[in-house]
Scaffold this motif. Structure first.
Motif, PDB file in Angstrom:
ATOM      1  N   HIS A 188      10.903   3.741  -4.957  1.00 45.90           N
ATOM      2  CA  HIS A 188      10.025   4.660  -3.852  1.00 45.90           C
ATOM      3  C   HIS A 188       9.792   5.682  -4.086  1.00 45.90           C
ATOM      4  O   HIS A 188       8.583   6.520  -3.559  1.00 45.90           O
ATOM      5  N   ALA A 189      10.604   6.582  -4.892  1.00 47.30           N
ATOM      6  CA  ALA A 189      10.006   7.853  -5.568  1.00 47.30           C
ATOM      7  C   ALA A 189       8.987   8.014  -6.111  1.00 47.30           C
ATOM      8  O   ALA A 189       7.823   8.807  -5.974  1.00 47.30           O
ATOM      9  N   LEU A 190       8.629   6.977  -6.950  1.00 48.06           N
ATOM     10  CA  LEU A 190       7.539   6.869  -7.861  1.00 48.06           C
ATOM     11  C   LEU A 190       6.195   6.383  -6.949  1.00 48.06           C
ATOM     12  O   LEU A 190       4.947   6.975  -7.181  1.00 48.06           O
ATOM     13  N   ALA A 191       6.250   5.579  -5.928  1.00 46.52           N
ATOM     14  CA  ALA A 191       5.586   5.221  -5.060  1.00 46.52           C
ATOM     15  C   ALA A 191       4.838   6.592  -4.359  1.00 46.52           C
ATOM     16  O   ALA A 191       3.623   6.725  -4.320  1.00 46.52           O
ATOM     17  N   VAL A 192       5.795   7.289  -3.944  1.00 48.24           N
ATOM     18  CA  VAL A 192       5.391   8.430  -2.823  1.00 48.24           C
ATOM     19  C   VAL A 192       4.696   9.399  -4.117  1.00 48.24           C
ATOM     20  O   VAL A 192       3.592  10.004  -3.566  1.00 48.24           O
ATOM     21  N   ALA A 193       5.285   9.793  -5.160  1.00 45.90           N
ATOM     22  CA  ALA A 193       4.658  10.646  -6.115  1.00 45.90           C
ATOM     23  C   ALA A 193       3.363  10.128  -6.665  1.00 45.90           C
ATOM     24  O   ALA A 193       2.299  11.090  -6.851  1.00 45.90           O
ATOM     25  N   LEU A 194       3.306   8.690  -6.802  1.00 41.84           N
ATOM     26  CA  LEU A 194       1.724   8.373  -7.270  1.00 41.84           C
ATOM     27  C   LEU A 194       0.696   8.584  -6.264  1.00 41.84           C
ATOM     28  O   LEU A 194      -0.345   9.108  -6.434  1.00 41.84           O
ATOM     29  N   ILE A 195       0.990   8.128  -4.981  1.00 41.96           N
ATOM     30  CA  ILE A 195       0.028   8.477  -3.868  1.00 41.96           C
ATOM     31  C   ILE A 195      -0.245   9.650  -3.619  1.00 41.96           C
ATOM     32  O   ILE A 195      -1.471  10.274  -3.255  1.00 41.96           O
ATOM     33  N   ASP A 214      -0.163  -2.750  -4.745  1.00 42.65           N
ATOM     34  CA  ASP A 214       1.080  -2.915  -4.831  1.00 42.65           C
ATOM     35  C   ASP A 214       2.229  -1.883  -4.854  1.00 42.65           C
ATOM     36  O   ASP A 214       3.110  -1.685  -4.603  1.00 42.65           O
ATOM     37  N   LEU A 215       1.521  -0.878  -6.095  1.00 41.19           N
ATOM     38  CA  LEU A 215       2.511   0.276  -6.467  1.00 41.19           C
ATOM     39  C   LEU A 215       2.706   1.216  -5.078  1.00 41.19           C
ATOM     40  O   LEU A 215       3.592   1.989  -5.387  1.00 41.19           O
ATOM     41  N   THR A 216       1.850   1.112  -4.423  1.00 35.94           N
ATOM     42  CA  THR A 216       1.951   2.275  -3.301  1.00 35.94           C
ATOM     43  C   THR A 216       2.398   1.671  -2.047  1.00 35.94           C
ATOM     44  O   THR A 216       2.524   2.474  -1.050  1.00 35.94           O
ATOM     45  N   ARG A 217       2.714   0.146  -1.999  1.00 35.10           N
ATOM     46  CA  ARG A 217       3.043  -0.192  -0.598  1.00 35.10           C
ATOM     47  C   ARG A 217       4.182   0.474   0.045  1.00 35.10           C
ATOM     48  O   ARG A 217       4.175   0.868   1.327  1.00 35.10           O
ATOM     49  N   ILE A 218       5.231   0.691  -0.842  1.00 40.15           N
ATOM     50  CA  ILE A 218       6.296   1.422  -0.325  1.00 40.15           C
ATOM     51  C   ILE A 218       6.306   2.962   0.050  1.00 40.15           C
ATOM     52  O   ILE A 218       7.187   3.511   0.053  1.00 40.15           O
ATOM     53  N   ALA A 219       4.994   3.505  -0.429  1.00 41.90           N
ATOM     54  CA  ALA A 219       4.776   4.756  -0.159  1.00 41.90           C
ATOM     55  C   ALA A 219       4.810   5.222   1.259  1.00 41.90           C
ATOM     56  O   ALA A 219       4.677   6.333   1.898  1.00 41.90           O
ATOM     57  N   ASN A 220       4.539   4.179   1.990  1.00 46.17           N
ATOM     58  CA  ASN A 220       4.503   4.146   3.572  1.00 46.17           C
ATOM     59  C   ASN A 220       5.962   4.091   3.905  1.00 46.17           C
ATOM     60  O   ASN A 220       6.691   3.054   4.031  1.00 46.17           O
TER      61      ASN A 220
ATOM     62  N   GLN B 185      -4.793   2.929 -14.685  1.00 42.05           N
ATOM     63  CA  GLN B 185      -4.060   2.911 -15.912  1.00 42.05           C
ATOM     64  C   GLN B 185      -2.717   3.563 -15.634  1.00 42.05           C
ATOM     65  O   GLN B 185      -1.589   3.225 -15.963  1.00 42.05           O
ATOM     66  N   LEU B 186      -2.740   4.663 -14.633  1.00 40.55           N
ATOM     67  CA  LEU B 186      -1.609   5.192 -14.395  1.00 40.55           C
ATOM     68  C   LEU B 186      -0.379   4.427 -13.732  1.00 40.55           C
ATOM     69  O   LEU B 186       0.635   4.229 -14.058  1.00 40.55           O
ATOM     70  N   PRO B 187      -0.967   3.583 -12.968  1.00 46.13           N
ATOM     71  CA  PRO B 187       0.140   2.451 -12.137  1.00 46.13           C
ATOM     72  C   PRO B 187       0.615   1.524 -13.421  1.00 46.13           C
ATOM     73  O   PRO B 187       1.799   1.258 -13.474  1.00 46.13           O
ATOM     74  N   HIS B 188      -0.176   1.197 -14.386  1.00 42.36           N
ATOM     75  CA  HIS B 188       0.202   0.642 -15.458  1.00 42.36           C
ATOM     76  C   HIS B 188       1.517   1.243 -16.156  1.00 42.36           C
ATOM     77  O   HIS B 188       2.737   0.829 -16.575  1.00 42.36           O
ATOM     78  N   ALA B 193       7.107   2.339 -17.728  1.00 46.78           N
ATOM     79  CA  ALA B 193       7.950   3.063 -17.767  1.00 46.78           C
ATOM     80  C   ALA B 193       9.268   3.002 -16.804  1.00 46.78           C
ATOM     81  O   ALA B 193      10.476   2.958 -17.416  1.00 46.78           O
ATOM     82  N   LEU B 194       8.944   2.298 -16.051  1.00 46.37           N
ATOM     83  CA  LEU B 194       9.869   2.084 -14.829  1.00 46.37           C
ATOM     84  C   LEU B 194      10.818   1.032 -15.412  1.00 46.37           C
ATOM     85  O   LEU B 194      12.036   1.187 -15.581  1.00 46.37           O
TER      86      LEU B 194
END
Lengths: 277, 277
Positions: A188-195, A214-220, B185-188, B193-194
């Protein structure tokens, strides 16, 4: 068995649906929102709804606390003279060490609290988004204390299987919180930081594929719930973030130094781990 | 229109399937793997397959280069006297600045290269995993150069829509690579890393929900392809990682300092951005 669910949100509502599907027809609901109670009754997933917990708690054989982490302890304090003799309490909270010892200390002797964590949820909150479909095939964790009676642990475990969970595991609260920091809070921390790291004003949606989606779904994310989960598992989450940062640094170094070989080794390692999952 | 696809892997094979479904029946394939060619022919997605590109390239109206980034330039060098007059070449590469200027400099005057990036793929490689289903509803990027003829840009754009892509966008190579560093690329890098930051020997699979599963899906990664993509877009990827680290640091500070209010603000920001997506 008379079951009372406290909080008919996305998880509590889902429990009510799962219990109905499993054939339980003595399920009652408590919620501070009268519309939620009406909706649950209209859906036929509770027999009756109550705004005031005092009315029904004393008749409950099993109480499911589907409330925010910070409300669990207060519920016990407020109701400790109100439980039925031999009642079982369970919860759905994503962190355990925050309150587990305190609760054991204040819990009446004749009441057994089986701490549980159904590993399924949704980004949205409220009964309108509740569904028991998310439980099907999911993991279910029971964090055992030395006060728990075996028969009650078995009861909750069987109930989880009846509700559709695929894999029930019993562990200690400490290991639970450590693992959850990594498997749930860190993502969840990664998704939030990513978006949040997107640069303002870009039309990013036109440049995405499935990976970003996929990686930002849980940023909501439900900010009230998840701020409690993050801060209530502080040390474990920070350790998980440090471990992650070390691995991201390895990738960064490879890119900076154009070290293709090591980069490929990191990718091979991650691929093997993902396939094993 | 005679179309030749070079490389019948997961993307080239998917193109062949999409073109078949769109009604194109003059599609030929080149691959160094004879079994791949046999399989493509058996599936009816190519009319004929060739190991030696020289045999068919000279008859091609449109050539689709579905090969690794480092092979694109060599293909042009090796075939520059072999193209049909007026032929169009397109590619499927995830980065553009690496080779786009070099190719323009060596490309024969009568050949037009329309650089494209279908934003859909799969973790697996090879024709066995090829499917045109992933293109449906996906984004398609065309990176325009000042050598491109409008009619050829239109042709590739129309072809993308016919193959099932939902949104075709024309942009410059520089902006493409900058955006792709962030959205792809960043999501990958984060997924790798995760999963690599997990502590060896834990039974992690029993503690996961959908979030961990979603965030690590792309950690199963083709190491040859993605090491080329990462190193071929070095500066943009590093910038995207730095921006991400800044945001992760904000979360980390909130947890360290138990700053619930700021943490909730970060969650609200990420939720709004995700809903907008």
């Amino acid at each position: 068995m008379r079951i009372v669910i406290v909080g008919l949100g996305v998880i509590g509502g889902g429990y009510a649906m799962a219990l109905k599907e499993a054939g339980y027809d003595e399920v009652y609901g408590i919620d501070k929102n009268i519309d939620t109670l009406k909706k649950a009754k209209a859906l036929g997933i509770i027999k009756e709804g109550y705004e005031d917990e005092k009315e029904i708690i004393k008749y409950a054989d099993l109480i499911v606390l589907a409330v925010y982490p910070n409300l669990v302890k207060n519920f016990i304090i407020n109701n400790k003279d109100n439980f039925k003799d031999g009642a079982i309490i369970t919860d759905v909270t994503g962190i355990k060490q925050l309150f587990i010892n305190e609760i054991i200390n204040i819990l009446p002797e004749n009441i057994d609290f089986v701490f549980a964590h159904p590993m399924a949820g949704r980004e949205k909150k409220g009964i309108d988004y509740a569904t028991n479909q998310v439980f099907k095939g999911a993991n279910f964790l029971i964090t055992v204390t030395d006060k728990n009676k075996d028969e009650n642990l078995d009861l909750i475990e069987n109930l989880a299987y009846k509700m559709g969970f695929k894999n029930v595991k019993r562990i200690c609260p400490k290991y639970h919180d450590e693992m959850i920091a990594f498997t749930s809070q860190l993502p969840h921390a990664l998704a939030v930081a990513l978006i949040n790291s997107d640069i303002e004003g870009r039309n990013t949606g036109e440049f995405i594929g499935d990976s970003y989606r996929d990686l930002t779904r849980i940023a909501n994310i439900n900010e009230s719930l998840w701020s409690q989960l993050f801060l209530g598992n502080k040390e474990n989450l920070l350790q998980a973030i440090y471990n992650f940062e070390k691995e991201l640094d390895k990738i960064k170094s490879c890119v900076e130094n154009e070290d293709k070989e090591t980069l490929q080794e990191l990718f091979i390692k991650s691929s093997l781990r993902r396939e094993k999952l």
